[in-house]
Design an enzyme around this catalytic site. Sequence first.
Site, mmCIF file in Angstrom:
data_model
loop_
_atom_site.group_PDB
_atom_site.id
_atom_site.type_symbol
_atom_site.label_atom_id
_atom_site.label_comp_id
_atom_site.label_asym_id
_atom_site.label_seq_id
_atom_site.Cartn_x
_atom_site.Cartn_y
_atom_site.Cartn_z
ATOM 1 N N ARG A 10 1.085 -1.139 -0.499
ATOM 2 C CA ARG A 10 -0.209 0.101 0.362
ATOM 3 C C ARG A 10 0.765 0.652 -0.277
ATOM 4 O O ARG A 10 1.982 1.006 0.641
ATOM 5 C CB ARG A 10 -0.881 -0.267 1.533
ATOM 6 C CG ARG A 10 -1.681 -1.272 1.456
ATOM 7 C CD ARG A 10 -2.534 -1.135 2.742
ATOM 8 N NE ARG A 10 -3.465 0.432 2.604
ATOM 9 C CZ ARG A 10 -3.061 0.949 4.373
ATOM 10 N NH1 ARG A 10 -3.252 0.353 5.175
ATOM 11 N NH2 ARG A 10 -4.163 1.687 4.611
ATOM 12 N N SER A 34 0.614 4.325 1.715
ATOM 13 C CA SER A 34 0.823 4.620 3.066
ATOM 14 C C SER A 34 1.499 4.836 4.062
ATOM 15 O O SER A 34 2.445 3.930 3.372
ATOM 16 C CB SER A 34 -0.203 3.725 4.566
ATOM 17 O OG SER A 34 -0.159 3.201 4.897
ATOM 18 N N THR A 56 -11.776 7.279 17.820
ATOM 19 C CA THR A 56 -11.042 5.516 17.103
ATOM 20 C C THR A 56 -11.731 5.173 15.612
ATOM 21 O O THR A 56 -12.643 6.265 15.542
ATOM 22 C CB THR A 56 -10.653 4.817 17.763
ATOM 23 O OG1 THR A 56 -10.305 3.564 17.442
ATOM 24 C CG2 THR A 56 -12.522 4.598 18.584
ATOM 25 N N ARG A 108 -13.911 -2.219 18.166
ATOM 26 C CA ARG A 108 -13.667 -3.292 19.073
ATOM 27 C C ARG A 108 -12.357 -2.293 19.963
ATOM 28 O O ARG A 108 -13.034 -2.298 20.765
ATOM 29 C CB ARG A 108 -12.922 -4.260 18.173
ATOM 30 C CG ARG A 108 -11.422 -4.608 19.428
ATOM 31 C CD ARG A 108 -9.870 -5.158 18.662
ATOM 32 N NE ARG A 108 -9.248 -3.862 18.436
ATOM 33 C CZ ARG A 108 -8.488 -3.490 18.698
ATOM 34 N NH1 ARG A 108 -8.447 -3.884 20.410
ATOM 35 N NH2 ARG A 108 -7.098 -2.103 18.057
ATOM 36 N N GLY A 144 -8.072 8.410 8.437
ATOM 37 C CA GLY A 144 -7.468 9.132 8.611
ATOM 38 C C GLY A 144 -5.545 8.167 8.569
ATOM 39 O O GLY A 144 -5.797 7.074 9.375
ATOM 40 N N ASN A 145 -4.905 9.023 7.977
ATOM 41 C CA ASN A 145 -2.974 8.144 8.703
ATOM 42 C C ASN A 145 -3.075 8.827 9.834
ATOM 43 O O ASN A 145 -3.879 9.610 10.661
ATOM 44 C CB ASN A 145 -2.550 8.566 7.477
ATOM 45 C CG ASN A 145 -2.565 10.155 7.316
ATOM 46 O OD1 ASN A 145 -2.117 10.803 7.770
ATOM 47 N ND2 ASN A 145 -1.696 10.849 5.785
ATOM 48 N N VAL A 146 -1.683 8.127 10.282
ATOM 49 C CA VAL A 146 -1.195 9.092 12.016
ATOM 50 C C VAL A 146 -1.004 9.914 11.958
ATOM 51 O O VAL A 146 -2.021 11.016 12.634
ATOM 52 C CB VAL A 146 -0.066 8.021 12.111
ATOM 53 C CG1 VAL A 146 0.416 9.089 13.361
ATOM 54 C CG2 VAL A 146 -0.078 7.249 11.985
ATOM 55 N N THR A 156 -3.546 12.544 10.239
ATOM 56 C CA THR A 156 -4.837 13.095 10.062
ATOM 57 C C THR A 156 -5.525 13.051 11.589
ATOM 58 O O THR A 156 -6.067 13.561 12.365
ATOM 59 C CB THR A 156 -5.294 12.906 9.749
ATOM 60 O OG1 THR A 156 -4.568 12.459 8.277
ATOM 61 C CG2 THR A 156 -6.760 12.659 9.471
ATOM 62 N N ARG A 157 -5.064 11.615 12.487
ATOM 63 C CA ARG A 157 -5.442 11.001 13.478
ATOM 64 C C ARG A 157 -4.679 12.162 14.795
ATOM 65 O O ARG A 157 -5.528 13.218 15.187
ATOM 66 C CB ARG A 157 -5.579 10.234 13.848
ATOM 67 C CG ARG A 157 -6.243 9.190 12.756
ATOM 68 C CD ARG A 157 -6.244 7.952 13.194
ATOM 69 N NE ARG A 157 -6.416 6.722 11.910
ATOM 70 C CZ ARG A 157 -7.270 5.868 12.076
ATOM 71 N NH1 ARG A 157 -7.906 5.270 13.420
ATOM 72 N NH2 ARG A 157 -8.668 5.555 10.740
ATOM 73 N N CYS A 194 -13.247 -8.392 9.957
ATOM 74 C CA CYS A 194 -12.066 -7.580 10.720
ATOM 75 C C CYS A 194 -12.580 -6.393 10.950
ATOM 76 O O CYS A 194 -11.566 -5.547 11.748
ATOM 77 C CB CYS A 194 -10.665 -7.745 10.334
ATOM 78 S SG CYS A 194 -10.665 -6.348 8.486
#
Length: 322
Positions: free
Chosen positions: A14, A16, A128, A132, A155-157, A159-160, A247
């Site tokens: 990928r 990312s 999150t 889970r 979003g990616n790290v 963004t988060r 998942c």
Amino acid sequence: MSDYPLKPLRLGTRRSRLAMAQSGQVAEAVHRVTGRPVELVEITTYGDTSREHLAQIGGTGVFVTALRDALLRGEVDFAVHSLKDLPTTQPADLVLAAVPVREDPRDVIVARDALKFTDLPRGARIGTGSPRRAAQLNAYARSHGLDIETVPIRGNVDTRIGYIHDGELDAVVLAAAGLSRIGRIDEVTDFLSVDTVLPAPGQGALAIECAADNAELIVALGELDDPLTRAAVTAERSLLAALEAGCSAPVGALADLLADGQIVKEMRLRAVVGTTDGTRTVQMSTTGPVPETYDQATALGRELATEMLAQGAAGLMGERAQ
């Protein structure tokens, strides 16, 4: 010996930052064991382009299908996945050639003002994208008198974590392994004990996959396989499959080794299923001899899943496999 340079192996990944980082680490390891150069082939997956929440688009396989298609078409020689993204059913024409040593499987908090989870203010907003994580955080908060609100994010790290710096959220939950692989583990403000939040099945582990008919490559990649990691994640994924959960379902599971001094004695498998609001959970564990075969590891997961289903686990999962 031929004077011609060895043909590079093509590794599908990928795009990312995290995927590129972990694929780069695998590429170096494969180069060491094969002596062949390895080139990364970037592939965009549906999970990378969709802006929907993972629970809405099904979760299962959204980051994997495009990589597997490229493998089956012969456009890449092997692919690297985050194991927790892999559907539990393995295609007959592809093989998991290696599961390397697992990174830290825990979830972590990145919070404003370096706060720990239990120090967050009343009404804290925690981001999150995982049902889970939301289920277990909300269950823990309810049982310990904490007042939190879990907020779905994508979003990616960058963004988060940006949501914290922008003041939109008080904290986000991420995987320790991912932050470690991109060199940002020092931004963690709290490591969540697996007694508080069990990780996703396979979290922290990588899967190296190639065509089932490429015997030479299967043998070479097998040099990177860690038998104890493989046994653990096989048990976890067997449980997930037996629960018939995708998942993106709110299932946490972790198989770990119980040692007496330096001697590994047993494997313990713990699992939890819960409603995302944390009001109802089924949490159980089982312990047995360390599995020495795929069938033994699979049986450990299946047996625990059967016990959990008997306790009503099926009714707590929002997404059931079709």
